[in-house]
Design a protein around this motif. Structure first.
Motif: not given
Length: 592
Positions: A26, A29, A33, A36-37
Motif C-alpha cells: 500500500r 502504491l 503506483a 509498481y503495477v
C-alpha cells in the motif's frame, strides 16, 4: 557464577507477515503506483510467456523428430520455430520494461523513506532518543531500513509471480493425476519451513547481540569524524578501539551468525534431500509413462521442462520468503515508528499566542527527573518567575539544572511535578507552534548547516522574506562583521570545505553565525545557552553589550558559568543541585 539471561526469540506470525507485506505494498502504491503495477504486470506476463515458450519448444522437438524420419520439415515445424522466436522477443521486451519500471519505483522509494524517516524522527519527543530500545531500533533501520522496506514490496511481486507460475504448472500436469500434485506440494513444504527458520535465526541476532553491533558501529563512526580522529591519534588509541573493542564486539556478533548458519545447514540439507528425492521419483515416473506410451514424446518433453521450471520457482519462492520475512521484521519496526505518536503535542483547542505581546513565564514548585534515571531529580521544587522583557541570567556549576530549565521552558519535556505557566496558563494548554515562534534559542551544540552564511542566518526565520536591514542587524548583534571581512565571498561564503569554494570556519566563527541566526529570528524571548564559549574575550564583551543594549524591550535568558559575563543582566539566578540558592542583580549579589 555468572547469571545466564535467556533472551526470548522474536517470532513472526503468518498474520503479521501478511499484514506488513500488504502495508508495504500500500505504501508503494501511494509512492508510485504507475511503475509498481507496471513492474508487476511485466513479471506475470513473463511467467505466462515462459510457459508458452516451453510448450512450443516441446512441439518443435516432436515435429523435429518427425521431420528427421521423413527427411524433410513437417508443415508445422517452421511456423512453430518462428512462434518460439516471437515469444522470446516478447519476453525480452517485457524484461527490459520491467527493469525500467523497477528502477523508477526504487528511486522514489529511497527518496520517500529518507524524507519520511527524518520527518518521523523530527516529530518524536526528545526522550524518545534517550531510550535504549529506541536507539537500537534506529540503528537497525539505519543499516537496512530503506533496503528492507523497498525490497519487501518487490518481494511481494516475486512471491505472487512464483506462485502464479507454480499454479500454471500444476494446472498443466493435472492430466497426470492428483498424486503428482500432492507429491509436489509435500516436497515444497520442508524447504519453505527451513527458509523461514533461517530468517528467524538471522533476525534474533539483533535481540541477543544488538549491543555488540551498536557499539561496533558507534566506534567506527568516530573514525569518520575529524575532531574525534584528532584525539584518537594524540591518545594513541586507534589499535585499542579497532582491534580491541570494535573487533571483539563484531566477532561476538559474528560468532552468533556462524552458530545460526550451522543450525540452518542441517535443516537445509534435510529439506533439500526431501525435495530432490521427490522430484527424482516424479521424473522416473514420467520416463516410465513415456516408455509405455501413456504420454507422447512432446508431452514428456513439456512436462520435464515445466517441472524444471517448477523447481526453479520453488527455489525462488523459498529465497523470497527468507529475505522477505527478514524485511517484514524491519517493516514491523518501521511501521511501529510510523505509528508512534509523540506525547508532547498541542491539545485540541489549545491557546495560540501572538507576537504582539511578550509572554510572562512562571515555574511553580517544579521538579524534574529524566526518564532514563527517574530516581535522580535534576530540579527540586523550583519556583522562578521571568517577567516580560526581563534580562535574566542563569549561572551555576555543571549539573546545576540550568539547561534543564530551558528544555522544560521550551517544552521539550514535561515536568515531573509542579507546573509551568505562560501568561498564567499551563504550558500544556498552549499551542506549541505559536509558542515556539515566540522564542529564539541557541544551544551549545547548535546546528551547522552546509549552506552559505546568509542562508544559515535566514534559517532563523524562514516564514518571512529577508531584508538587508534585518540581516545587517543580526550580523551586527553577533559581531560577525570581522569574520565576513576575512572570508572570500563574505556573507555568501559556503561554510563547508567539502563544497567547491567552501571554507571550514573555526568554532568561534561558527558560533557567531549561529548567534546571528538567533538574533535574526527577532523573537520575543531570546535564550542563549553558553553563547560565547568558543569566542575570544573581546568578542564576548561586544556580543553581550549588544544583547543588553538592543534587547531592552524583549526577554533575554542567558546561561553562563561566569558572573563577569552576565553582570549587566537585570537579575542573576544562581543554581545549585536543582535549587535556587541566590538571586538578584550583580550589585546585590556582590554585597552578599
Amino acid at each position: 557464577m555468572k547469571k545466564i539471561i535467556k533472551i526470548k526469540e522474536r517470532t513472526l506470525t503468518f498474520k503479521e507477515y501478511l499484514r506488513y507485506s500488504l502495508k508495504a505494498v500500500r505504501t508503494t502504491l501511494q509512492i508510485d503506483a504507475k511503475h509498481y503495477v507496471g513492474y508487476f504486470l511485466c513479471r506475470i506476463t513473463q511467467s505466462v510467456s515462459t510457459l508458452l515458450t516451453t510448450f512450443v519448444a516441446s512441439r518443435i522437438l516432436s515435429e523435429l523428430v518427425k521431420s528427421i524420419g521423413l527427411k524433410e520439415a513437417t508443415p508445422s515445424l517452421i511456423p512453430l520455430v518462428l512462434l518460439e522466436g516471437a515469444l522470446l522477443i516478447i519476453r525480452d521486451i517485457l524484461n527490459s520494461w520491467g527493469v525500467l519500471n523497477n528502477r523508477y519505483f526504487w528511486v522514489k522509494w529511497e527518496k520517500w523513506f529518507a524524507l519520511t524517516k527524518s520527518s518521523l524522527l523530527a516529530a518524536q519527543d526528545t526522550d524518545f532518543f534517550e531510550d535504549r530500545k529506541n536507539q537500537k531500533l534506529l540503528q537497525k533501520l539505519d543499516q537496512k531500513g530503506a533496503w528492507a522496506l523497498a525490497n519487501l514490496s518487490e518481494f511481494v511481486i516475486f512471491a505472487v509471480d512464483d506462485i502464479v507460475n507454480m499454479l500454471l504448472i500444476i494446472a498443466s500436469v493435472l492430466a497426470l493425476g492428483p498424486w503428482f500434485i500432492l507429491a509436489i506440494i509435500i516436497a515444497t513444504i520442508p524447504r519453505i519451513v527451513a527458509e523461514l527458520r533461517r530468517s528467524k535465526l538471522s533476525w534474533n541476532i539483533w535481540t541477543e547481540k544488538g549491543d555488540n553491533y551498536y557499539r561496533h558501529y558507534r566506534i567506527l563512526d568516530l573514525f569518520s569524524n575529524r575532531s574525534s580522529l584528532i584525539e584518537i591519534k594524540l591518545f594513541g588509541i586507534k589499535k585499542y578501539l579497532l582491534q580491541g573493542i570494535s573487533a571483539k564486539n563484531i566477532d561476538e556478533a559474528n560468532e552468533k551468525q556462524f552458530k545460526n548458519a550451522r543450525t540452518s545447514f542441517h535443516w537445509d540439507n534435510l529439506s533439500n534431500f526431501i525435495y530432490e528425492a521427490t522430484f527424482l521419483g516424479i521424473n522416473l515416473r514420467l520416463v516410465q509413462l513415456a516408455i509405455k506410451g501413456s504420454i507422447s514424446f512432446a508431452n514428456f518433453s513439456f512436462y520435464m521442462g515445466i517441472l524444471n521450471n517448477f523447481s526453479s520457482s520453488i527455489r525462488n519462492l523459498s529465497s523470497t520468503l527468507t529475505q522477505s520475512s527478514e524485511s517484514v521484521l524491519y517493516a514491523k519496526d518501521f511501521y511501529t515508528l510510523l505509528d508512534n505518536k509523540p506525547a508532547l503535542v498541542s491539545l485540541e483547542g489549545a491557546l495560540k499566542l501572538t507576537k504582539h505581546s511578550i509572554p510572562g513565564v512562571e515555574f511553580k514548585n517544579v521538579s524534574f527527573a529524566y526518564r532514563s534515571n527517574p530516581d535522580e531529580k535534576i530540579l527540586q521544587g523550583l519556583n522562578l518567575t521571568i517577567n516580560p522583557g526581563e534580562h535574566l541570567a542563569l549561572v551555576g556549576e555543571n549539573g546545576a539544572g540550568k539547561t534543564t530549565i530551558i528544555k522544560l521552558l521550551l517544552r521539550l519535556y514535561d515536568v515531573t511535578e509542579g507546573e509551568i505557566l505562560i501568561n498564567g496558563i499551563n504550558i500544556k494548554e498552549i499551542d506549541l507552534d505559536s509558542y515556539w515562534r515566540q522564542i529564539g534559542v541557541l544551544f551549545q551544540d547548535f546546528n551547522r548547516y552546509p549552506f552559505d552564511i546568509q542562508t544559515n542566518i535566514e534559517l532563523g526565520r524562514i516564514t518571512k522574506k529577508p531584508t538587508k536591514k534585518e540581516l545587517d542587524r543580526a550580523v551586527e548583534l553577533a559581531n560577525l562583521d570581522p569574520v565576513l571581512e576575512k572570508l572570500p565571498k563574505g556573507i555568501n561564503t559556503i561554510l563547508d570545505n567539502s563544497f567547491e569554494e567552501g571554507v571550514e570556519p573555526s568554532g568561534g566563527q561558527w558560533q557567531r553565525v549561529a548567534l546571528a541566526r538567533a538574533f535574526y529570528r527577532n523573537s520575543n524571548i531570546l535564550i542563549l545557552d553558553e553563547p560565547t564559549a568558543a569566542v575570544d574575550a573581546n568578542a564576548e564583551y561586544e556580543i553581550f553589550n549588544n544583547i543588553f543594549a538592543h534587547y531592552g524591550n524583549k526577554t533575554a535568558i542567558i546561561i553562563s558559568h561566569r558572573f563577569s559575563t552576565v553582570k549587566r543582566a537585570q537579575r542573576i539566578v544562581v543554581l545549585d543541585k536543582g535549587r535556587i540558592i541566590e538571586e538578584g542583580s550583580h550589585t546585590e549579589l556582590m554585597k552578599n
